[in-house]
Design an enzyme around this catalytic site. Structure first.
Site, mmCIF file in Angstrom:
data_model
loop_
_atom_site.group_PDB
_atom_site.id
_atom_site.type_symbol
_atom_site.label_atom_id
_atom_site.label_comp_id
_atom_site.label_asym_id
_atom_site.label_seq_id
_atom_site.Cartn_x
_atom_site.Cartn_y
_atom_site.Cartn_z
ATOM 1 N N GLU A 55 1.278 -34.666 16.941
ATOM 2 C CA GLU A 55 0.285 -33.843 17.644
ATOM 3 C C GLU A 55 -0.654 -34.579 18.584
ATOM 4 O OE1 GLU A 55 -1.703 -30.973 15.220
ATOM 5 O OE2 GLU A 55 0.169 -30.099 14.508
ATOM 6 N N GLU B 141 6.518 -28.443 10.986
ATOM 7 C CA GLU B 141 5.469 -27.913 10.099
ATOM 8 C C GLU B 141 5.353 -26.418 10.319
ATOM 9 O OE1 GLU B 141 1.559 -29.759 10.310
ATOM 10 O OE2 GLU B 141 2.462 -31.745 10.523
#
Ligand code: BG6
Length: 475
Positions: free
Chosen positions: A175, A373
């Protein structure tokens, strides 16, 4: 297209959220080791140095450091095909700039990987999941300094060499896309990613652009290195993306929504298209931001292309529009969607958004995608006989897997796997709470760090086991 036979069903965890043992076996302090526990209402605090009177959740985690064998056995019982785990860089190079790695740190991860392989669970290693040695921030200024790219590559080389016969799937970063030079961000996100507080940055746009550029470059160089050291390696990078929708069909709202979603893609463009995007350089120039690109950098972008794209997906949001109720902002500043309900933490539940995002990304790059995720953070109640009836979690996951299946089977998106976030309860990254639970496995630990740390199977445990057994047909 059908879900492939070797589809990677499993889960994802991160070192700072589960390991604990913050100073054991010579581990150095990493940035998240200085972050306190908070809640949805109270932000986590970021400290400059440790205060003995304060509880820092990463120091305890869920004690995965000592209980990994038991936890992996439970993952194996569910039939996991893969586990994505991160390495705490400060276990391998406690300060980040040492000449030699810390053997005890390497040994720990070898033990974990060996345990996974014992059950034929594919390890997917994230090299950087908000875990930078603190020393690199204090002494070198984190990713603003190109020297840090060299330290990161040295660490990557150590990992690739040490695990070359054991690990095929690697993730360079988790991220980094929340580093955004174009908009105001929060202290917390710039800190998690780079150890720097947004409010303390002197030249905000310039600093964020430099950090974003250097991390992107570091990822490409790491991909190249991974390919050189491990011939059949698959090296990807993971992005946390919230699709941003327009509130209506007013063209200006549609355009704004597109722009906000697109903002998260410049690093993926750089990592997949063989060059750092010209449009971004142009934007920098227009804003007086200077980024110098060398010939060596250009080669790195063209030679370090990703093998797959990892997508972390939790929620979608709505782009700002005239007359919007600004009070209802989501985590990344988007607005709440009137068609969706949200979790207790304000994250909009949008299974269709996963199909949308998989399509959007796959059509753009044509590269395999891994859902790295996805999951529901919720409060779980444990009954006196130790049961947890988490039908709300089953419902959330069922709907999301269904949409992923449509993306694969109807829309022909090439998807390598589906990993739920936190298959075992662990510390929440944004709030530091234990009570924001994602797991199939309940961990007896509360927000004050009290509890036996015993593990209990939730109802979702048996459900996910069947999903995996049936390769996604029984939901
Ligand atoms: C992802 C992060 O963005 O979101 C994880 O990669 C994080 O580290 C997950 O835990 C869920 O967020 P939270 O705040 O609910 O833990």
């Amino acid at each position: 297209m059908k879900i492939k036979k070797d589809f990677l069903w499993g889960g994802s965890i991160a070192a700072h959220q589960c390991e604990g043992s913050c100073r054991e076996d010579n581990k150095g302090l990493a940035i998240m080791d200085l972050v306190t526990a908070g809640s949805h209402e109270t932000p986590r605090e970021i400290h400059k140095s440790l205060d003995a009177a304060i509880r820092y959740p990463s120091h305890q985690g869920i004690d995965f450091y000592h209980r990994y064998k038991n936890d992996i056995a439970l993952f194996a019982e569910m039939g996991f095909k893969a586990l994505r785990l991160s390495i705490d860089w400060a276990r391998i190079y406690p300060n980040g700039d040492e000449k030699e790695p810390n053997q005890a740190g390497l040994n720990f991860y070898h033990n974990v990987v060996d345990e996974l392989k014992k059950y034929h669970i594919e390890p997917i290693i994230t090299l950087y999941h908000f875990e930078m040695p603190l020393h690199l921030v204090k002494e070198y200024g984190s990713w603003t300094n190109r020297k840090v790219i060299d330290f990161y590559l040295k660490y990557c080389e150590t990992m690739f060499e040490s695990f070359k016969h054991k690990v095929k799937y690697w993730v360079t970063f988790n991220e980094m896309n929340h580093i955004d030079p174009q908009t105001d961000t929060s202290d917390f996100f710039t800190y998690m990613i780079a150890g720097l507080k947004y409010s303390e940055l002197e030249n905000k746009s310039q600093t964020l652009a430099t950090v974003g550029y250097n991390m992107t470059l570091a990822s490409c160089l790491a991909v190249k290195l991974g390919h050189e050291i491990i011939k059949d390696s698959k090296v990807g990078c993971v992005f946390g993306i919230e699709p941003v929708y327009p509130i209506d069909s007013n063209p200006i709202n549609v355009l704004n929504a597109f722009k906000q979603t697109d903002r998260d893609f410049y690093q993926i463009d750089a990592m997949c298209n063989g060059a750092f995007p010209e449009y971004k350089f142009q934007e920098y120039q227009d804003q007086g931001i200077e980024i110098s690109i060398t010939q060596k950098d250009r080669s790195a972008f063209s030679e370090g292309k990703l093998d797959f794209i990892g997508i972390n997906y939790y929620a979608s949001s709505v782009a700002d529009y005239k007359g919007a109720d600004k009070g209802k902002n989501t985590l990344f500043g988007g607005l709440q969607n009137p068609y969706l309900v949200s979790t207790k933490w304000g994250w909009a539940i949008d299974p269709v958004g996963l199909r949308y995002l998989l399509n959007y990304t796959y059509r753009k790059y044509g590269l395999p995608i891994m859902v790295t995720e996805n999951g529901l953070g919720a409060v779980d109640e444990i009954t006196p006989d130790g049961k947890i009836h988490d039908d709300y979690r089953i419902d959330y996951l069922k709907q999301h897997i269904n949409e992923m299946k449509k993306a694969i089977e109807i829309d022909q998106v090439d998807c390598l796997g589906y990993l739920t976030w936190g298959p075992i309860d662990l510390v929440s990254a944004t709030t530091g709470q234990m009570s924001k639970r994602y797991g199939f496995i309940y961990v007896d630990l509360d927000d004050n760090g009290k509890g036996t740390l015993n593990r209990f199977k939730k109802d979702s445990f048996e459900w996910y086991k069947k999903v995996i057994q049936s390769n996604g047909t029984s939901l």
